[in-house]
Design a protein around this motif. Structure first.
Motif, PDB file in Angstrom:
ATOM      1  N   ILE A  23       0.834  -1.200   0.000  1.00 37.47           N
ATOM      2  CA  ILE A  23       0.000   0.000   0.000  1.00 37.47           C
ATOM      3  C   ILE A  23       0.872   1.254   0.000  1.00 37.47           C
ATOM      4  CG2 ILE A  23      -1.724   1.327   1.295  1.00 37.47           C
ATOM      5  CD1 ILE A  23      -2.692  -1.418   2.423  1.00 37.47           C
ATOM      6  N   TYR A  24       1.979   1.211   0.721  1.00 36.83           N
ATOM      7  CA  TYR A  24       2.849   2.383   0.841  1.00 36.83           C
ATOM      8  C   TYR A  24       3.480   2.790  -0.491  1.00 36.83           C
ATOM      9  CZ  TYR A  24       6.400   5.659   2.234  1.00 36.83           C
ATOM     10  OH  TYR A  24       7.167   6.791   2.323  1.00 36.83           O
ATOM     11  N   LYS A  25       3.537   1.908  -1.441  1.00 41.66           N
ATOM     12  CA  LYS A  25       4.175   2.229  -2.729  1.00 41.66           C
ATOM     13  C   LYS A  25       3.626   3.512  -3.343  1.00 41.66           C
ATOM     14  CE  LYS A  25       5.496  -2.481  -3.820  1.00 41.66           C
ATOM     15  NZ  LYS A  25       5.225  -3.660  -4.640  1.00 41.66           N
ATOM     16  N   LYS A  26       2.320   3.746  -3.237  1.00 38.58           N
ATOM     17  CA  LYS A  26       1.765   4.974  -3.813  1.00 38.58           C
ATOM     18  C   LYS A  26       2.123   6.188  -2.962  1.00 38.58           C
ATOM     19  CE  LYS A  26      -2.917   5.094  -1.916  1.00 38.58           C
ATOM     20  NZ  LYS A  26      -4.324   5.180  -2.254  1.00 38.58           N
ATOM     21  N   CYS A  27       2.422   5.995  -1.703  1.00 39.58           N
ATOM     22  CA  CYS A  27       2.814   7.090  -0.814  1.00 39.58           C
ATOM     23  C   CYS A  27       4.254   7.518  -1.071  1.00 39.58           C
ATOM     24  CB  CYS A  27       2.693   6.663   0.646  1.00 39.58           C
ATOM     25  SG  CYS A  27       1.099   5.950   1.108  1.00 39.58           S
ATOM     26  N   ALA A  28       5.064   6.556  -1.515  1.00 41.90           N
ATOM     27  CA  ALA A  28       6.495   6.787  -1.697  1.00 41.90           C
ATOM     28  C   ALA A  28       6.798   7.871  -2.722  1.00 41.90           C
ATOM     29  CB  ALA A  28       7.184   5.483  -2.084  1.00 41.90           C
ATOM     30  N   VAL A  29       5.887   8.121  -3.631  1.00 39.35           N
ATOM     31  CA  VAL A  29       6.103   9.152  -4.648  1.00 39.35           C
ATOM     32  C   VAL A  29       6.382  10.494  -3.971  1.00 39.35           C
ATOM     33  CG1 VAL A  29       5.021  10.433  -6.524  1.00 39.35           C
ATOM     34  CG2 VAL A  29       4.695   7.961  -6.354  1.00 39.35           C
ATOM     35  N   CYS A  30       5.631  10.824  -2.959  1.00 42.58           N
ATOM     36  CA  CYS A  30       5.816  12.098  -2.254  1.00 42.58           C
ATOM     37  C   CYS A  30       6.659  11.963  -0.990  1.00 42.58           C
ATOM     38  CB  CYS A  30       4.463  12.694  -1.866  1.00 42.58           C
ATOM     39  SG  CYS A  30       3.430  13.110  -3.285  1.00 42.58           S
ATOM     40  N   HIS A  31       6.506  10.838  -0.287  1.00 44.33           N
ATOM     41  CA  HIS A  31       7.139  10.680   1.023  1.00 44.33           C
ATOM     42  C   HIS A  31       8.478   9.957   0.983  1.00 44.33           C
ATOM     43  CE1 HIS A  31       3.802  12.380   3.266  1.00 44.33           C
ATOM     44  NE2 HIS A  31       2.971  11.673   2.531  1.00 44.33           N
ATOM     45  N   GLY A  32       8.879   9.439  -0.170  1.00 45.56           N
ATOM     46  CA  GLY A  32      10.158   8.752  -0.297  1.00 45.56           C
ATOM     47  C   GLY A  32      10.048   7.261  -0.021  1.00 45.56           C
ATOM     48  N   MET A  83      -6.273   9.134   1.310  1.00 43.48           N
ATOM     49  CA  MET A  83      -6.786   8.259   2.377  1.00 43.48           C
ATOM     50  C   MET A  83      -8.165   7.687   2.053  1.00 43.48           C
ATOM     51  SD  MET A  83      -4.523   8.144   4.784  1.00 43.48           S
ATOM     52  CE  MET A  83      -3.237   8.263   3.571  1.00 43.48           C
ATOM     53  N   ALA A  84      -8.855   8.274   1.089  1.00 42.62           N
ATOM     54  CA  ALA A  84     -10.248   7.913   0.803  1.00 42.62           C
ATOM     55  C   ALA A  84     -10.463   6.427   0.569  1.00 42.62           C
ATOM     56  CB  ALA A  84     -10.758   8.715  -0.391  1.00 42.62           C
ATOM     57  N   THR A  85      -9.537   5.769  -0.081  1.00 41.16           N
ATOM     58  CA  THR A  85      -9.734   4.352  -0.416  1.00 41.16           C
ATOM     59  C   THR A  85      -9.170   3.399   0.627  1.00 41.16           C
ATOM     60  OG1 THR A  85      -7.677   4.274  -1.681  1.00 41.16           O
ATOM     61  CG2 THR A  85      -9.682   4.874  -2.895  1.00 41.16           C
ATOM     62  N   LEU A  86      -8.528   3.932   1.657  1.00 36.45           N
ATOM     63  CA  LEU A  86      -7.900   3.063   2.656  1.00 36.45           C
ATOM     64  C   LEU A  86      -8.835   2.778   3.822  1.00 36.45           C
ATOM     65  CD1 LEU A  86      -4.309   4.601   2.854  1.00 36.45           C
ATOM     66  CD2 LEU A  86      -5.131   2.744   1.400  1.00 36.45           C
ATOM     67  N   SER A  87      -8.865   1.536   4.233  1.00 36.27           N
ATOM     68  CA  SER A  87      -9.621   1.153   5.429  1.00 36.27           C
ATOM     69  C   SER A  87      -8.758   1.456   6.656  1.00 36.27           C
ATOM     70  CB  SER A  87      -9.938  -0.340   5.391  1.00 36.27           C
ATOM     71  OG  SER A  87      -8.735  -1.097   5.518  1.00 36.27           O
ATOM     72  N   ASP A  88      -9.348   1.352   7.823  1.00 36.39           N
ATOM     73  CA  ASP A  88      -8.577   1.530   9.056  1.00 36.39           C
ATOM     74  C   ASP A  88      -7.443   0.502   9.124  1.00 36.39           C
ATOM     75  OD1 ASP A  88     -10.178   3.642   9.788  1.00 36.39           O
ATOM     76  OD2 ASP A  88     -11.195   2.583  11.429  1.00 36.39           O
ATOM     77  N   ALA A  89      -7.726  -0.717   8.695  1.00 38.28           N
ATOM     78  CA  ALA A  89      -6.694  -1.764   8.707  1.00 38.28           C
ATOM     79  C   ALA A  89      -5.564  -1.425   7.733  1.00 38.28           C
ATOM     80  CB  ALA A  89      -7.309  -3.118   8.353  1.00 38.28           C
ATOM     81  N   ASP A  90      -5.913  -0.869   6.587  1.00 39.32           N
ATOM     82  CA  ASP A  90      -4.898  -0.452   5.621  1.00 39.32           C
ATOM     83  C   ASP A  90      -4.007   0.640   6.217  1.00 39.32           C
ATOM     84  OD1 ASP A  90      -5.972  -2.154   3.669  1.00 39.32           O
ATOM     85  OD2 ASP A  90      -7.111  -0.545   2.699  1.00 39.32           O
ATOM     86  N   MET A  91      -4.623   1.632   6.838  1.00 35.45           N
ATOM     87  CA  MET A  91      -3.859   2.728   7.424  1.00 35.45           C
ATOM     88  C   MET A  91      -2.944   2.229   8.533  1.00 35.45           C
ATOM     89  SD  MET A  91      -6.448   5.983   7.430  1.00 35.45           S
ATOM     90  CE  MET A  91      -8.029   5.165   7.624  1.00 35.45           C
ATOM     91  N   GLU A  92      -3.461   1.318   9.345  1.00 37.06           N
ATOM     92  CA  GLU A  92      -2.640   0.755  10.417  1.00 37.06           C
ATOM     93  C   GLU A  92      -1.464  -0.040   9.837  1.00 37.06           C
ATOM     94  OE1 GLU A  92      -3.004  -1.830  14.528  1.00 37.06           O
ATOM     95  OE2 GLU A  92      -4.817  -1.327  13.421  1.00 37.06           O
ATOM     96  N   ALA A  93      -1.720  -0.790   8.783  1.00 41.66           N
ATOM     97  CA  ALA A  93      -0.654  -1.566   8.141  1.00 41.66           C
ATOM     98  C   ALA A  93       0.419  -0.651   7.560  1.00 41.66           C
ATOM     99  CB  ALA A  93      -1.234  -2.464   7.046  1.00 41.66           C
ATOM    100  N   VAL A  94       0.011   0.449   6.945  1.00 41.11           N
ATOM    101  CA  VAL A  94       0.973   1.405   6.382  1.00 41.11           C
ATOM    102  C   VAL A  94       1.786   2.042   7.497  1.00 41.11           C
ATOM    103  CG1 VAL A  94       1.222   3.611   5.180  1.00 41.11           C
ATOM    104  CG2 VAL A  94      -0.325   1.868   4.277  1.00 41.11           C
ATOM    105  N   SER A  95       1.115   2.469   8.540  1.00 42.75           N
ATOM    106  CA  SER A  95       1.821   3.098   9.671  1.00 42.75           C
ATOM    107  C   SER A  95       2.817   2.114  10.295  1.00 42.75           C
ATOM    108  CB  SER A  95       0.826   3.598  10.720  1.00 42.75           C
ATOM    109  OG  SER A  95       1.506   4.300  11.731  1.00 42.75           O
ATOM    110  N   ASN A  96       2.397   0.877  10.469  1.00 40.20           N
ATOM    111  CA  ASN A  96       3.293  -0.143  11.018  1.00 40.20           C
ATOM    112  C   ASN A  96       4.483  -0.376  10.092  1.00 40.20           C
ATOM    113  OD1 ASN A  96       1.665  -0.477  13.255  1.00 40.20           O
ATOM    114  ND2 ASN A  96       0.613  -2.261  12.440  1.00 40.20           N
ATOM    115  N   TYR A  97       4.241  -0.403   8.807  1.00 41.41           N
ATOM    116  CA  TYR A  97       5.321  -0.579   7.834  1.00 41.41           C
ATOM    117  C   TYR A  97       6.313   0.572   7.921  1.00 41.41           C
ATOM    118  CZ  TYR A  97       7.915  -0.617   3.496  1.00 41.41           C
ATOM    119  OH  TYR A  97       8.928  -0.576   2.583  1.00 41.41           O
ATOM    120  N   ILE A  98       5.820   1.788   8.017  1.00 46.68           N
ATOM    121  CA  ILE A  98       6.699   2.953   8.123  1.00 46.68           C
ATOM    122  C   ILE A  98       7.584   2.833   9.369  1.00 46.68           C
ATOM    123  CG2 ILE A  98       6.766   5.458   8.521  1.00 46.68           C
ATOM    124  CD1 ILE A  98       4.205   5.594   6.734  1.00 46.68           C
ATOM    125  N   SER A  99       7.034   2.309  10.441  1.00 49.80           N
ATOM    126  CA  SER A  99       7.826   2.135  11.671  1.00 49.80           C
ATOM    127  C   SER A  99       8.983   1.165  11.478  1.00 49.80           C
ATOM    128  CB  SER A  99       6.927   1.639  12.813  1.00 49.80           C
ATOM    129  OG  SER A  99       6.009   2.652  13.164  1.00 49.80           O
TER     130      SER A  99
END
Length: 102
Positions: A23-32, A83-99
């Motif tokens: 999921i984070y792959k699309k975030c990496a464009v802006c966030h690295g 964030m519109a298409t992400l579920s709470d579980a998706d957001m938690e998974a992304v946050s955990n991955y970033i950690s």
């Protein structure tokens, strides 16, 4: 029999669990790639933010609470769409991955 049903149920849940790295792959464009970029000097590097606050911010963006342009860092309109298409579980998974990127 109950053990088999439970094992199958747990396997199915694991198979459909959110993959934060994917999921984070699309975030990496802006966030690295390592969540290290400070986007437009408005957004701190995600890898340096508190995980609980990072997740709370993601949920607030989705809910529209940080989307007036005067909010926490002024990126609300963009982030609400992300964030519109992400579920709470998706957001938690992304946050955990970033950690894990520290």
């Amino acid at each position: 029999m109950k053990k088999i049903v439970l094992l199958v149920a747990l396997t199915c849940v694991g198979a459909f669990a959110a993959d934060g790295a994917d999921i984070y792959k699309k975030c990496a464009v802006c966030h690295g790639a390592k969540a290290e970029k400070k986007y437009l000097n408005k957004v701190p590097a995600l890898v340096d933010t508190d995980p609980a606050q990072r997740l709370a911010d993601m949920k607030a963006y989705k809910a529209g609470a940080l989307n007036d342009g005067k909010g926490k860092i002024g990126m609300g309109a963009i982030m609400k769409g992300q964030m519109a298409t992400l579920s709470d579980a998706d957001m938690e998974a992304v946050s955990n991955y970033i950690s894990t990127l520290k």
